[in-house]
Design a protein around this motif. Structure first.
Motif, PDB file in Angstrom:
ATOM      1  N   ARG A 211       0.852  -1.187   0.000  1.00 43.56           N
ATOM      2  CA  ARG A 211       0.000   0.000   0.000  1.00 43.56           C
ATOM      3  C   ARG A 211       0.889   1.239   0.000  1.00 43.56           C
ATOM      4  N   VAL A 213       1.085   5.617  -0.788  1.00 37.35           N
ATOM      5  CA  VAL A 213       0.393   6.895  -0.944  1.00 37.35           C
ATOM      6  C   VAL A 213       1.392   7.926  -1.447  1.00 37.35           C
ATOM      7  N   ARG A 225      -0.482  11.945  -8.679  1.00 39.21           N
ATOM      8  CA  ARG A 225      -1.490  11.117  -9.350  1.00 39.21           C
ATOM      9  C   ARG A 225      -0.841  10.190 -10.387  1.00 39.21           C
ATOM     10  N   SER A 241      -2.425   1.775  -4.589  1.00 36.36           N
ATOM     11  CA  SER A 241      -1.743   3.070  -4.618  1.00 36.36           C
ATOM     12  C   SER A 241      -2.779   4.177  -4.624  1.00 36.36           C
ATOM     13  N   TYR A 242      -2.464   5.263  -3.921  1.00 35.71           N
ATOM     14  CA  TYR A 242      -3.399   6.361  -3.750  1.00 35.71           C
ATOM     15  C   TYR A 242      -2.630   7.667  -3.882  1.00 35.71           C
ATOM     16  N   ASP A 244      -3.055  12.220  -3.376  1.00 37.51           N
ATOM     17  CA  ASP A 244      -3.846  13.382  -2.962  1.00 37.51           C
ATOM     18  C   ASP A 244      -2.913  14.581  -2.868  1.00 37.51           C
ATOM     19  N   PRO A 253      -9.323  11.183   3.046  1.00 38.59           N
ATOM     20  CA  PRO A 253      -8.461  10.197   2.386  1.00 38.59           C
ATOM     21  C   PRO A 253      -7.391   9.590   3.282  1.00 38.59           C
ATOM     22  N   VAL A 256      -6.953   5.799   4.312  1.00 37.86           N
ATOM     23  CA  VAL A 256      -6.309   4.712   3.576  1.00 37.86           C
ATOM     24  C   VAL A 256      -5.084   4.163   4.303  1.00 37.86           C
TER      25      VAL A 256
END
Length: 366
Positions: A211, A213, A225, A241-242, A244, A253, A256
């Protein structure tokens, strides 16, 4: 070349490709200026940066920086939005320069966006930045209202994910639209950084985190992004994957996060904006185990940065974004390999394709 070698080569070739690009654009400057100068002289000109996927994120990275440089409105609107909602995104019938980013130039949305802009707007001009001389978009671009610029040979990535293609198109846009990046400096810093980046990314991938970010501010939000997409693509979705903005992440968010999350924070070169990036990095370091928060930036002192590209700290964020993107490309490549995948072809069953398929383009008045 087969079996996960194309992507690695296309990441590594970027400094050389950028130098070739700078030489090409300089040689083509009279033709470029003849097309763009009259348009940029129009006070009411609207510039729209468009593309799909990574090509759309290129526009999101560049638009804030170009707006600041050119002191005019510049919008980043994905072709996937323009095609589905042309009357909303092209509601203002003003002189418009549509800047299309397209690796292959064959995706249905790229072609349809150009046609719909012509249909909806009274005056539309087209600047096409593409990597494929055989692509339909490049072949269709002709006439006094259009200019197509081809990126150097080798940028039409053979690998699944866009790497050298997107950074080349970004630097081309910055150059021709007046941001005047020092491409030689960017290439030199990138070339020096690549070996160390590869080692750092391999070490990170060996930890087995599933995971990630990515965070950033302004132009670096778009970079976050694209970074998250690279990882998602090359790991075939096996790694979550995230992305912001640095300030936006707290507003829900942040949910996560779990104890195994790796957070990568891009640090702005702008002293004011950088404070917000550092704030979220400090907060995340209090929330996550040691070593799982990585800051990436360009300050010469490098004291606040885990991974640094020294020598670029004086430049705007949009200008250094192609160099910063090398970090994310290497993380995605190394993580894909650590999972035993082929980064050149992470979807052997073609669940996701290099050039999108399955899109039906509907007539506007159906």
């Amino acid at each position: 070349m087969t079996g996960n070698l194309w992507t690695a080569r296309e990441i590594a070739q970027q400094p050389d490709v950028w130098r070739t690009l700078a030489t090409s654009l300089d040689a083509d400057k009279p033709r470029i200026d003849a097309f763009l100068a009259p348009l940029l002289a129009k006070e009411d000109l609207r510039i729209v940066l468009t593309g799909a996927g990574t090509s759309a994120f290129a526009g999101q990275i560049l638009a804030p920086g170009l707006s600041r440089t050119l002191r005019r409105r510049i919008d980043a609107v994905a072709t996937t939005d323009l095609v589905s909602n042309p009357r909303e995104y092209l509601a203002e019938d003003v002189p418009t320069l549509l800047v299309s980013f397209a690796r292959s130039g064959d995706s249905p949305e790229s072609l349809a966006a150009v046609e719909l802009a012509e249909e909806v707007l009274s005056e539309c001009h087209h600047l096409v930045l593409t990597c494929n001389p055989d692509g339909q978009l490049y072949r269709n671009t002709a006439g006094e209202h259009s200019l197509a610029l081809l990126m150097p040979e080798g940028t039409n990535d053979r690998g699944f994910a866009m790497t050298s293609s997107v950074t080349s198109m970004m630097l081309a846009a910055l150059t021709v639209l007046g941001a005047n990046p020092d491409v030689t400096l960017l290439a030199d810093v990138a070339a020096d950084a690549l070996p160390d980046l590869a080692k750092r990314a391999r070490v990170l991938a060996e930890d087995g985190a599933d995971r990630f970010v990515y965070l950033g501010s302004g132009p670096l939000t778009g970079l976050a992004r694209e970074s998250a997409l690279k990882l998602l693509e090359l790991t075939a979705g096996r790694v979550v994957s995230y992305f912001d903005s640095s300030l936006g992440f707290r507003h829900g968010p942040k949910s996560v996060l779990n104890p195994a999350t790796v957070a990568l924070v891009y640090l702005s070169n702008d002293p004011y904006t950088r404070r917000y990036d550092l704030d979220i990095a400090r907060e995340l370091r209090a929330d996550l185990p040691e070593g799982q928060v990585i800051t990436i930036g360009c300050r010469d002192d490098a004291e606040e940065e885990t991974w640094s590209f020294p020598g670029l700290g004086h430049l705007p964020d949009a200008t250094v974004a192609p160099v910063l993107l090398l970090a994310a490309q290497h993380v995605a490549l190394a993580t894909s390999r650590a999972l035993g995948l082929d980064p050149d072809n992470p979807f052997p069953g073609h669940e996701v394709n290099r050039v999108v398929k399955g899109v039906t383009i509907h007539a506007l008045d159906e």
